[in-house]
Design an enzyme around this catalytic site. Structure first.
Site, short mmCIF file in Angstrom:
data_model
loop_
_atom_site.label_atom_id
_atom_site.label_comp_id
_atom_site.label_asym_id
_atom_site.label_seq_id
_atom_site.Cartn_x
_atom_site.Cartn_y
_atom_site.Cartn_z
N ALA A 202 0.84 -1.19 0.00
CA ALA A 202 0.00 0.00 0.00
C ALA A 202 0.87 1.24 0.00
CB ALA A 202 -0.92 0.02 1.22
N TYR B 79 -5.27 9.49 0.43
CA TYR B 79 -4.98 8.13 0.87
C TYR B 79 -6.28 7.34 1.04
CZ TYR B 79 -3.92 4.34 4.16
OH TYR B 79 -3.84 3.13 4.79
#
Length: 288
Positions: A61, A126
């Protein structure tokens, strides 16, 4: 023996999975950006075919929350488009996919612990890219695949709040820590163990979403106080408000996740946050 691909193996959850690998009956392949570029779909396909992968645990990620505000394309490539590729390949090859997501998909304005079906409303790049990754996975819908949302992850590996507090506790006499953001920390080792325990139990036709963090509720201020107390650091922690510590990305004020679904469906017990913090500090050699 099932062959398991772990992406993002040098991150916190990936590192913990690596540390636990010898305890489980799987043939693991731990990859990082240098060994497998998950933003390149052909590279993923080639790797999976060469190694006959049965299970993917996607720990990769883009997690630099503040920097993501100015690097949206890169965050999207890793958090969204790569997940879409993993999902498509998983569906084609009948591979189980376990994807790790985040509390940042919510706006943090709830009044009770978030359940999996609560409306999402991220307020950062994000969070938005992670939500896009979730949606792509759900739309492609490979069977026996799940999304696990988690929060406030820490471990003995990498950079995280616990290790930062320990370092600052040695360097400073006092610190200001935010008290008006509330949630639950997650010891990455606990999450890694849970993933490995539930993988053989996955039998779902549609992608399921689960929430996981340690038990309990606290603020970052409470967390910092307990870290200093357990490690016996002579550093005074002062409560401050979010507005006194501005950041490029907005943080959720309320990140508490309801874990009832994962506990009930897989019959797992989740440790209390203080017990897990104690375990992590012992690994770090900081439990005094």
């Amino acid at each position: 023996m099932n062959k398991v691909l772990v992406t993002g193996s040098k991150g916190q959850v990936g590192s913990e999975l690596n540390g636990l690998a010898s305890e489980y009956p799987y043939d693991f392949f731990f990859t990082e950006r240098d060994s497998l570029d998950i933003t390149n779909e052909q590279s993923i396909k080639d790797f999976i075919e060469i190694h006959n992968i049965d299970i993917i645990i996607n720990c990769a990620a883009y997690t630099a929350v503040d920097i993501a505000e100015s690097q949206k394309d890169l965050a999207d490539a890793i958090n969204h488009k790569a997940v879409k590729s993993l999902a498509q390949i998983s569906k084609e090859k009948n591979i189980k996919l376990i994807h790790i997501s985040t509390d940042y998909v919510f706006n943090g304005q709830n009044y009770r612990p978030y359940i999996e079906t609560d409306a999402t409303d991220p307020n950062s790049v994000y969070g938005s890219t992670k939500l896009d990754g979730e949606k792509a996975l759900q739309e492609i819908n490979p069977k026996n695949s799940i999304i696990i949302r988690t929060s406030w992850v820490y471990s003995s590996f990498g950079s995280n709040f616990v290790k930062t507090m320990l370092r600052l506790g040695n360097e400073r006499d006092e610190l200001g820590v935010i008290y008006d953001q509330v949630g639950s920390p997650t010891y990455a080792r606990d999450l890694a163990k849970t993933i490995l325990e539930i993988v053989p139990k996955l039998q779902n036709q549609n992608v399921e979403v689960y929430h996981y963090s340690n038990e309990g509720v606290l603020s970052w201020y409470d967390f910092a106080k307990e870290i200093m107390k357990m490690a016996k650091k002579e550093c005074n922690i002062n409560p401050i408000e979010t507005k006194d510590h501005p950041t490029p990305a907005s943080r959720p004020h309320y990140s508490l996740l309801n874990k009832s679904k994962i506990k009930q469906e897989f019959n797992i017990k989740i440790p209390f946050w203080k017990d897990s913090l104690d375990a992590c500090l012992k690994v770090l050699g900081e439990r005094k």
